[in-house]
Design a protein around this motif. Structure first.
Motif, PDB file in Angstrom:
ATOM      1  N   LYS A 270       2.012  12.914  64.741  1.00 58.26           N
ATOM      2  CA  LYS A 270       1.363  13.850  65.665  1.00 58.26           C
ATOM      3  C   LYS A 270       1.766  13.592  67.106  1.00 58.26           C
ATOM      4  CE  LYS A 270      -0.811  16.418  62.885  1.00 58.26           C
ATOM      5  NZ  LYS A 270      -0.489  17.845  62.873  1.00 58.26           N
ATOM      6  N   GLU A 271       1.870  12.335  67.474  1.00 56.90           N
ATOM      7  CA  GLU A 271       2.209  12.002  68.854  1.00 56.90           C
ATOM      8  C   GLU A 271       2.715  10.570  68.890  1.00 56.90           C
ATOM      9  OE1 GLU A 271      -0.411  11.375  72.842  1.00 56.90           O
ATOM     10  OE2 GLU A 271      -0.721  13.271  71.807  1.00 56.90           O
TER      11      GLU A 271
ATOM     12  N   GLN B 235       3.160   2.418  73.979  1.00 59.89           N
ATOM     13  CA  GLN B 235       3.337   1.700  72.725  1.00 59.89           C
ATOM     14  C   GLN B 235       2.299   2.052  71.652  1.00 59.89           C
ATOM     15  OE1 GLN B 235       3.723  -2.426  73.858  1.00 59.89           O
ATOM     16  NE2 GLN B 235       5.303  -1.936  75.315  1.00 59.89           N
ATOM     17  N   TYR B 236       2.215   3.346  71.349  1.00 58.28           N
ATOM     18  CA  TYR B 236       1.344   3.772  70.258  1.00 58.28           C
ATOM     19  C   TYR B 236       1.948   4.977  69.552  1.00 58.28           C
ATOM     20  CZ  TYR B 236      -0.462   7.706  73.037  1.00 58.28           C
ATOM     21  OH  TYR B 236      -0.576   8.863  73.769  1.00 58.28           O
ATOM     22  N   VAL B 237       1.492   5.198  68.331  1.00 60.64           N
ATOM     23  CA  VAL B 237       1.783   6.426  67.595  1.00 60.64           C
ATOM     24  C   VAL B 237       0.478   6.935  67.002  1.00 60.64           C
ATOM     25  CG1 VAL B 237       4.193   5.850  67.050  1.00 60.64           C
ATOM     26  CG2 VAL B 237       2.399   5.270  65.427  1.00 60.64           C
ATOM     27  N   ILE B 238       0.385   8.250  66.900  1.00 58.12           N
ATOM     28  CA  ILE B 238      -0.757   8.893  66.236  1.00 58.12           C
ATOM     29  C   ILE B 238      -0.166   9.711  65.090  1.00 58.12           C
ATOM     30  CG2 ILE B 238      -2.636  10.568  66.440  1.00 58.12           C
ATOM     31  CD1 ILE B 238      -2.866   9.761  69.396  1.00 58.12           C
TER      32      ILE B 238
ATOM     33  N   ASP C 203      -7.884  13.171  54.513  1.00 58.07           N
ATOM     34  CA  ASP C 203      -7.373  13.741  55.759  1.00 58.07           C
ATOM     35  C   ASP C 203      -7.804  12.816  56.884  1.00 58.07           C
ATOM     36  OD1 ASP C 203      -6.194  15.322  57.645  1.00 58.07           O
ATOM     37  OD2 ASP C 203      -7.625  16.970  57.488  1.00 58.07           O
ATOM     38  N   THR C 204      -6.933  11.871  57.214  1.00 62.95           N
ATOM     39  CA  THR C 204      -7.272  10.837  58.179  1.00 62.95           C
ATOM     40  C   THR C 204      -6.225  10.801  59.288  1.00 62.95           C
ATOM     41  OG1 THR C 204      -8.295   9.534  56.417  1.00 62.95           O
ATOM     42  CG2 THR C 204      -7.765   8.372  58.449  1.00 62.95           C
ATOM     43  N   TYR C 205      -6.717  10.689  60.512  1.00 62.13           N
ATOM     44  CA  TYR C 205      -5.857  10.541  61.685  1.00 62.13           C
ATOM     45  C   TYR C 205      -5.886   9.076  62.106  1.00 62.13           C
ATOM     46  CZ  TYR C 205      -5.496  15.576  62.156  1.00 62.13           C
ATOM     47  OH  TYR C 205      -5.211  16.895  61.926  1.00 62.13           O
ATOM     48  N   PHE C 206      -4.709   8.521  62.385  1.00 61.00           N
ATOM     49  CA  PHE C 206      -4.576   7.118  62.762  1.00 61.00           C
ATOM     50  C   PHE C 206      -3.921   6.992  64.129  1.00 61.00           C
ATOM     51  CE2 PHE C 206      -4.513   7.015  58.151  1.00 61.00           C
ATOM     52  CZ  PHE C 206      -5.235   5.878  57.831  1.00 61.00           C
TER      53      PHE C 206
ATOM     54  N   ASN D 208     -11.856  19.345  65.884  1.00 59.27           N
ATOM     55  CA  ASN D 208     -10.553  19.905  65.543  1.00 59.27           C
ATOM     56  C   ASN D 208      -9.483  18.829  65.757  1.00 59.27           C
ATOM     57  OD1 ASN D 208      -9.628  19.917  68.291  1.00 59.27           O
ATOM     58  ND2 ASN D 208     -10.644  21.895  68.624  1.00 59.27           N
ATOM     59  N   GLU D 209      -8.252  19.155  65.416  1.00 64.53           N
ATOM     60  CA  GLU D 209      -7.169  18.175  65.507  1.00 64.53           C
ATOM     61  C   GLU D 209      -7.017  17.627  66.930  1.00 64.53           C
ATOM     62  OE1 GLU D 209      -3.178  18.233  63.365  1.00 64.53           O
ATOM     63  OE2 GLU D 209      -2.678  19.045  65.369  1.00 64.53           O
ATOM     64  N   ASN D 210      -7.050  18.483  67.918  1.00 72.00           N
ATOM     65  CA  ASN D 210      -6.892  18.037  69.301  1.00 72.00           C
ATOM     66  C   ASN D 210      -8.012  17.073  69.710  1.00 72.00           C
ATOM     67  OD1 ASN D 210      -5.562  18.115  71.932  1.00 72.00           O
ATOM     68  ND2 ASN D 210      -7.420  19.182  72.592  1.00 72.00           N
ATOM     69  N   GLU D 211      -9.248  17.346  69.303  1.00 72.15           N
ATOM     70  CA  GLU D 211     -10.368  16.455  69.633  1.00 72.15           C
ATOM     71  C   GLU D 211     -10.194  15.077  68.986  1.00 72.15           C
ATOM     72  OE1 GLU D 211     -14.232  19.313  70.230  1.00 72.15           O
ATOM     73  OE2 GLU D 211     -13.289  19.308  68.234  1.00 72.15           O
ATOM     74  N   LYS D 212      -9.698  15.048  67.770  1.00 75.19           N
ATOM     75  CA  LYS D 212      -9.455  13.778  67.081  1.00 75.19           C
ATOM     76  C   LYS D 212      -8.384  12.975  67.817  1.00 75.19           C
ATOM     77  CE  LYS D 212     -10.589  15.830  62.647  1.00 75.19           C
ATOM     78  NZ  LYS D 212     -10.067  16.339  61.376  1.00 75.19           N
TER      79      LYS D 212
END
Length: 187
Positions: free
Chosen positions: A129-130, A136-139, A148-151, A172-176
């Motif tokens: 996603k980003e 130094q991070y990835v989402i 359905d998990t966002y990390f 929503n996805e943006n809020e997560k």
């Protein structure tokens, strides 16, 4: 004490000390941690920390609701039934980086690839996603039937922060994504 007896005692002591040293070297090296946190009503923030590895400040009141021993994740929920999880550790605690050679953005990209392969083998899909090489991070998102998990995986000074938000239709996805970034970049 005779010279012969003194020599026998010295040899015996040498073997005992050698055996103790051998056992000490075979023992698993463990590092002590201090785990804690609490809700601060004045700030309306829930703090959680695993010292010396990391900490997080969650906006609002969150309650501990479980612990995943395998992933070493502390789980929290809020009044809206949103579930989040946090794990902190060292970069060399992962099988793909036992020598600690990967740091910073190289580590988080390798982590994403490693974890994506695992979830793919479990029949799930992953989607970047980003990513931010400077911070130094990835989402990323892991999803499939009933998952359905966002990390967010981030690294700072050889220490890893692993944050996740589980299935929820309340955000929503943006809020997560914004939530994960805010709590990682705040500390």
């Amino acid at each position: 004490m005779s010279k012969k007896r003194a020599m026998a005692l010295a040899i015996k002591c040498y073997f005992i000390l050698s055996f103790v040293a051998l056992l000490s070297n075979c023992a698993t090296q463990r590092e002590s941690t201090i785990v804690g946190g609490k809700y601060d009503a004045a700030k309306d923030v829930t703090e959680f920390f695993v010292l010396p590895y990391g900490q997080v400040a969650l906006p609002g009141k969150w309650d501990k609701c479980g612990y995943n021993k395998i992933a070493r994740q502390q789980l929290f929920t809020n009044q809206d039934s949103i579930f989040v999880a946090f794990a902190f550790g060292r970069t060399d605690n992962y099988e793909f980086n036992k020598d600690g050679a990967l740091k910073g953005y190289d580590f988080v990209k390798a982590f994403y690839e490693w974890e994506s392969e695992y979830f793919k083998s479990e029949g799930l899909e992953s989607q970047m996603k980003e990513d931010d090489s400077e911070r130094q991070y990835v989402i990323y998102r892991i999803y499939g039937e009933r998952v359905d998990t966002y990390f967010l995986i981030g690294e700072k000074n050889g220490k890893v922060s692993n944050f996740s938000i589980n299935i929820t239709s309340r955000w929503n996805e943006n809020e997560k994504i914004q939530f994960l970034k805010r709590i990682f970049l705040t500390d």
